[in-house]
Design a protein around this motif. Structure first.
Motif, PDB file in Angstrom:
ATOM      1  N   HIS A 121      -4.572  -3.414  12.459  1.00  0.00           N
ATOM      2  CA  HIS A 121      -5.173  -2.976  11.189  1.00  0.00           C
ATOM      3  C   HIS A 121      -6.316  -1.998  11.427  1.00  0.00           C
ATOM      4  O   HIS A 121      -6.487  -1.022  10.680  1.00  0.00           O
ATOM      5  CB  HIS A 121      -5.665  -4.198  10.419  1.00  0.00           C
ATOM      6  CG  HIS A 121      -6.379  -3.887   9.152  1.00  0.00           C
ATOM      7  ND1 HIS A 121      -5.767  -3.254   8.090  1.00  0.00           N
ATOM      8  CD2 HIS A 121      -7.661  -4.099   8.761  1.00  0.00           C
ATOM      9  CE1 HIS A 121      -6.624  -3.101   7.113  1.00  0.00           C
ATOM     10  NE2 HIS A 121      -7.784  -3.599   7.494  1.00  0.00           N
ATOM     11  N   ALA A 274       8.501  -0.264  -0.260  1.00  0.00           N
ATOM     12  CA  ALA A 274       7.956   0.716   0.681  1.00  0.00           C
ATOM     13  C   ALA A 274       9.032   1.687   1.138  1.00  0.00           C
ATOM     14  O   ALA A 274       8.776   2.884   1.324  1.00  0.00           O
ATOM     15  CB  ALA A 274       7.343  -0.002   1.877  1.00  0.00           C
ATOM     16  N   ARG A 278       9.198   5.769   0.514  1.00  0.00           N
ATOM     17  CA  ARG A 278       9.389   6.723   1.611  1.00  0.00           C
ATOM     18  C   ARG A 278      10.550   7.671   1.336  1.00  0.00           C
ATOM     19  O   ARG A 278      10.484   8.865   1.637  1.00  0.00           O
ATOM     20  CB  ARG A 278       9.635   5.958   2.920  1.00  0.00           C
ATOM     21  CG  ARG A 278       8.380   5.435   3.590  1.00  0.00           C
ATOM     22  CD  ARG A 278       8.721   4.436   4.684  1.00  0.00           C
ATOM     23  NE  ARG A 278       7.633   4.262   5.623  1.00  0.00           N
ATOM     24  CZ  ARG A 278       6.557   3.542   5.416  1.00  0.00           C
ATOM     25  NH1 ARG A 278       6.412   2.929   4.259  1.00  0.00           N
ATOM     26  NH2 ARG A 278       5.622   3.424   6.345  1.00  0.00           N
ATOM     27  N   LEU A 313       0.722  -0.439  -5.548  1.00  0.00           N
ATOM     28  CA  LEU A 313       1.897   0.406  -5.360  1.00  0.00           C
ATOM     29  C   LEU A 313       2.274   1.128  -6.646  1.00  0.00           C
ATOM     30  O   LEU A 313       2.826   2.233  -6.604  1.00  0.00           O
ATOM     31  CB  LEU A 313       3.075  -0.441  -4.860  1.00  0.00           C
ATOM     32  CG  LEU A 313       4.344   0.322  -4.477  1.00  0.00           C
ATOM     33  CD1 LEU A 313       4.049   1.394  -3.434  1.00  0.00           C
ATOM     34  CD2 LEU A 313       5.416  -0.633  -3.965  1.00  0.00           C
ATOM     35  N   ARG A 316      -0.045   4.080  -6.606  1.00  0.00           N
ATOM     36  CA  ARG A 316       0.394   4.984  -5.537  1.00  0.00           C
ATOM     37  C   ARG A 316       1.600   5.796  -6.001  1.00  0.00           C
ATOM     38  O   ARG A 316       1.714   7.001  -5.728  1.00  0.00           O
ATOM     39  CB  ARG A 316       0.762   4.140  -4.316  1.00  0.00           C
ATOM     40  CG  ARG A 316       1.403   4.897  -3.178  1.00  0.00           C
ATOM     41  CD  ARG A 316       0.366   5.608  -2.368  1.00  0.00           C
ATOM     42  NE  ARG A 316       0.553   7.028  -2.409  1.00  0.00           N
ATOM     43  CZ  ARG A 316      -0.092   7.876  -1.628  1.00  0.00           C
ATOM     44  NH1 ARG A 316      -1.002   7.434  -0.796  1.00  0.00           N
ATOM     45  NH2 ARG A 316       0.122   9.161  -1.696  1.00  0.00           N
ATOM     46  N   GLN A 358      -7.029   0.651   0.255  1.00  0.00           N
ATOM     47  CA  GLN A 358      -6.282   1.298   1.333  1.00  0.00           C
ATOM     48  C   GLN A 358      -5.577   2.574   0.878  1.00  0.00           C
ATOM     49  O   GLN A 358      -5.355   3.481   1.673  1.00  0.00           O
ATOM     50  CB  GLN A 358      -5.244   0.321   1.905  1.00  0.00           C
ATOM     51  CG  GLN A 358      -5.843  -0.780   2.763  1.00  0.00           C
ATOM     52  CD  GLN A 358      -4.776  -1.745   3.257  1.00  0.00           C
ATOM     53  OE1 GLN A 358      -4.250  -2.528   2.492  1.00  0.00           O
ATOM     54  NE2 GLN A 358      -4.465  -1.668   4.524  1.00  0.00           N
ATOM     55  N   HIS A 359      -5.201   2.645  -0.386  1.00  0.00           N
ATOM     56  CA  HIS A 359      -4.501   3.817  -0.920  1.00  0.00           C
ATOM     57  C   HIS A 359      -5.458   4.887  -1.440  1.00  0.00           C
ATOM     58  O   HIS A 359      -5.035   6.020  -1.708  1.00  0.00           O
ATOM     59  CB  HIS A 359      -3.562   3.398  -2.056  1.00  0.00           C
ATOM     60  CG  HIS A 359      -2.367   2.614  -1.618  1.00  0.00           C
ATOM     61  ND1 HIS A 359      -1.236   3.210  -1.100  1.00  0.00           N
ATOM     62  CD2 HIS A 359      -2.129   1.288  -1.611  1.00  0.00           C
ATOM     63  CE1 HIS A 359      -0.348   2.287  -0.804  1.00  0.00           C
ATOM     64  NE2 HIS A 359      -0.864   1.106  -1.102  1.00  0.00           N
ATOM     65  N   ARG A 426      -1.620   7.875   4.572  1.00  0.00           N
ATOM     66  CA  ARG A 426      -1.215   7.382   3.250  1.00  0.00           C
ATOM     67  C   ARG A 426      -1.836   6.026   2.962  1.00  0.00           C
ATOM     68  O   ARG A 426      -2.162   5.708   1.817  1.00  0.00           O
ATOM     69  CB  ARG A 426       0.317   7.269   3.178  1.00  0.00           C
ATOM     70  CG  ARG A 426       1.016   8.595   2.917  1.00  0.00           C
ATOM     71  CD  ARG A 426       2.514   8.402   2.795  1.00  0.00           C
ATOM     72  NE  ARG A 426       2.887   7.557   1.684  1.00  0.00           N
ATOM     73  CZ  ARG A 426       3.022   7.963   0.426  1.00  0.00           C
ATOM     74  NH1 ARG A 426       2.771   9.228   0.117  1.00  0.00           N
ATOM     75  NH2 ARG A 426       3.392   7.132  -0.528  1.00  0.00           N
ATOM     76  N   VAL A 427      -1.995   5.215   3.986  1.00  0.00           N
ATOM     77  CA  VAL A 427      -2.613   3.896   3.845  1.00  0.00           C
ATOM     78  C   VAL A 427      -3.585   3.703   4.994  1.00  0.00           C
ATOM     79  O   VAL A 427      -3.239   3.967   6.146  1.00  0.00           O
ATOM     80  CB  VAL A 427      -1.555   2.773   3.859  1.00  0.00           C
ATOM     81  CG1 VAL A 427      -2.222   1.409   3.740  1.00  0.00           C
ATOM     82  CG2 VAL A 427      -0.562   2.961   2.721  1.00  0.00           C
ATOM     83  N   GLU A 431      -0.107  -1.297   6.389  1.00  0.00           N
ATOM     84  CA  GLU A 431       0.437  -1.254   5.042  1.00  0.00           C
ATOM     85  C   GLU A 431       0.658  -2.686   4.541  1.00  0.00           C
ATOM     86  O   GLU A 431       0.982  -3.592   5.319  1.00  0.00           O
ATOM     87  CB  GLU A 431       1.754  -0.491   5.028  1.00  0.00           C
ATOM     88  CG  GLU A 431       1.593   0.992   5.317  1.00  0.00           C
ATOM     89  CD  GLU A 431       2.901   1.744   5.176  1.00  0.00           C
ATOM     90  OE1 GLU A 431       3.429   1.812   4.046  1.00  0.00           O
ATOM     91  OE2 GLU A 431       3.402   2.243   6.194  1.00  0.00           O
ATOM     92  N   TRP A 433       3.092  -4.123   3.056  1.00  0.00           N
ATOM     93  CA  TRP A 433       4.391  -4.713   3.379  1.00  0.00           C
ATOM     94  C   TRP A 433       4.400  -5.255   4.802  1.00  0.00           C
ATOM     95  O   TRP A 433       4.997  -6.303   5.082  1.00  0.00           O
ATOM     96  CB  TRP A 433       5.539  -3.710   3.190  1.00  0.00           C
ATOM     97  CG  TRP A 433       5.570  -2.564   4.173  1.00  0.00           C
ATOM     98  CD1 TRP A 433       5.068  -1.311   3.979  1.00  0.00           C
ATOM     99  CD2 TRP A 433       6.122  -2.568   5.496  1.00  0.00           C
ATOM    100  NE1 TRP A 433       5.271  -0.528   5.095  1.00  0.00           N
ATOM    101  CE2 TRP A 433       5.918  -1.273   6.048  1.00  0.00           C
ATOM    102  CE3 TRP A 433       6.766  -3.517   6.276  1.00  0.00           C
ATOM    103  CZ2 TRP A 433       6.336  -0.918   7.327  1.00  0.00           C
ATOM    104  CZ3 TRP A 433       7.187  -3.177   7.558  1.00  0.00           C
ATOM    105  CH2 TRP A 433       6.971  -1.885   8.072  1.00  0.00           C
ATOM    106  N   TYR A 434       3.724  -4.550   5.726  1.00  0.00           N
ATOM    107  CA  TYR A 434       3.695  -4.993   7.116  1.00  0.00           C
ATOM    108  C   TYR A 434       2.860  -6.258   7.239  1.00  0.00           C
ATOM    109  O   TYR A 434       3.259  -7.230   7.900  1.00  0.00           O
ATOM    110  CB  TYR A 434       3.126  -3.884   8.002  1.00  0.00           C
ATOM    111  CG  TYR A 434       3.309  -4.156   9.488  1.00  0.00           C
ATOM    112  CD1 TYR A 434       4.370  -3.588  10.187  1.00  0.00           C
ATOM    113  CD2 TYR A 434       2.424  -4.971  10.177  1.00  0.00           C
ATOM    114  CE1 TYR A 434       4.554  -3.845  11.536  1.00  0.00           C
ATOM    115  CE2 TYR A 434       2.601  -5.235  11.522  1.00  0.00           C
ATOM    116  CZ  TYR A 434       3.669  -4.661  12.201  1.00  0.00           C
ATOM    117  OH  TYR A 434       3.838  -4.938  13.545  1.00  0.00           O
TER     118      TYR A 434
END
Length: 452
Positions: A121, A274, A278, A313, A316, A358-359, A426-427, A431, A433-434
């Motif tokens: 992270h 995600a 992409r 999201l 985003r 983060q975004h 981007r983040v 991310e 999702w991860y």
């Protein structure tokens, strides 16, 4: 009050720990705050929980207490607090040096996974790789002495988790040949033809990757496909990347089952979203604006239906739709979409949501880039863009998001100037999702039924 008997050496030691600890008033209080979204109020009672379990000779209890505190710290963007929580019980530290002697080592792997996730992270790939190496050594020891199929299954799952961590760690300075080979080794068989990588023989893969290939739709397989597409995009092979992403199983395929030790119930859906994001951005970058716009509008509806219009999201995706409008020189809707996205993320930042913060840099810089190209009554609107960046920077500072705020200071001069800094990622950090796919959901365990 707490047992340190062999019941904690069962196949699911952390669920047993959750069962023993959930009756603690402090933990019950923290769980109530967590469910209400008042994350900051969870910290003090969780710190008390770690103090209570510290002298108890039961490692799973310590891991559960520290992991729950680390989860809250991550949500708040408190990186120093998260680091401290993991170091307190980390396998690599002096406090965890005797963990190889405890009957069940799965809790130790969860601690290593948590600390590795923290280092990924914050961008410390070297440290994350070292923790994964330590994890594989412990896994080898477990596999040599395993006495249950459940333990063996958990070990195999964590092997794949550490493999994905190592691959991501190797990309902190860009994708290299090693990362490509590792990602191909993690792709499910169903994607190999699409990826055009049949040249990697099973023999070569088995030498480098001593574990079974993940099943399609699993966290490891999805992560490998997402990251492999990112690698292809870095080589300007966006068409191949889109083919790989489109060939991934849909989130609704199969049963949405989480791993026994890592992952949250929503992780597979987040990976699907995600991937769709992409695909749309890759289409936009190669000039397929109309197709990208259609994909983003469909994604926006799906995010709102599955989560809400306040989900990061969602905002985003609004910003990505703004880029579609900007690509067709449709400035008025582009500005409106960017304004909505920035306002929504700022609301989340004020609520101390790391997922929103983060975004923020990428969206704010994109919005500023649009404003610098616009004018009003013959006057450039660049100053308005800089004022917006200062406003976002102040919000990030107030929220305590230091790394995010550092990326929000207005750039000196034009974005096209040679001295202009590179665009932000981007983040910022892992991310969502991860994180949801490979982190342990300690708070989620508190809501589960008591294990038999």
């Amino acid at each position: 009050a707490f047992s340190s008997s062999t019941t904690l050496a069962a196949a699911m030691p952390l669920r047993a720990a959750a069962s023993q600890l959930r009756a603690m008033p402090e933990l019950a209080e923290a769980a109530q705050y967590w469910r209400a979204g008042e994350v900051l109020k969870t910290i003090q009672p969780l710190q008390r929980v770690t103090q209570v379990v510290a002298p108890i000779p039961a490692y799973p209890l310590k891991v559960f207490a520290a992991g729950t505190l680390a989860q809250a710290m991550r949500c708040l963007g408190n990186e120093k607090g998260e680091e401290s929580a993991w170091k307190e019980i980390g396998v690599g530290s002096s406090r965890g040096s005797a963990v190889k002697d405890v009957p069940n080592q799965l809790s130790a792997f969860v601690a290593l996974n948590g600390e590795a996730g923290y280092n990924l992270h914050v961008g410390n790939g070297h440290k994350a790789s070292g923790l994964c190496t330590a994890g594989k050594l412990l896994l080898s020891d477990l596999e040599a002495h395993q006495n249950s199929s459940q333990a063996g299954s958990a070990a195999g799952s964590l092997h794949l988790t550490f493999a994905v961590h190592e691959t991501l760690a190797s990309t902190t300075s860009g994708f290299g040949d090693d990362a490509e080979a590792l990602l191909v080794g993690l792709l499910p068989s169903s994607l190999l033809d699409v990826a055009h990588e049949r040249g990697f023989t099973d023999g070569k893969r088995s030498q480098a990757l001593p574990y079974a290939r993940p099943e399609a739709g699993s966290a490891a397989a999805d992560a490998a496909a997402i990251l492999y597409g990112d690698l292809l995009c870095s080589k300007d092979q966006r068409g191949r990347a889109v083919d790989v992403w489109k060939a991934m199983p849909a989130a609704c395929d199969g049963v949405n089952v989480t791993d026994e030790l890592v992952g949250s119930p929503r992780s597979r859906q987040l990976r699907a979203f995600a991937t769709r994001s992409r695909i749309a951005c890759a289409l936009l970058e190669r000039g397929d604006v109309r197709e990208a716009e259609e994909e983003l509008k469909s994604l926006l509806e799906a995010v709102e239906a599955s989560f809400s219009s306040e989900h990061p999201l969602f905002h985003r995706t609004l910003a990505d739709l703004a880029e579609c409008s900007a690509a067709t020189a449709d400035a008025i809707p582009a500005e409106g979409l960017y304004q909505s996205a920035a306002d929504g993320l700022k609301r989340g930042v004020h609520a101390r949501s790391l997922a929103h913060a983060q975004h923020l840099p990428a969206v704010a810089h994109g919005y500023r880039r649009l404003l610098t190209k616009l004018s009003w009554n013959g006057q450039s609107r660049a100053a308005q863009g800089d004022a917006m960046m200062r406003e976002m920077h102040a919000a990030a500072v107030a929220g305590g998001f230091d790394r995010v705020s550092a990326m929000l200071l207005p750039a000196a001069g034009s974005d096209d100037a040679p001295s202009a800094p590179p665009p932000p990622p981007r983040v910022v950090g892992l991310e969502p999702w991860y994180q949801d796919s490979f982190s342990t959901d300690f708070f989620g365990m508190l809501d589960e039924e008591t294990p038999a």
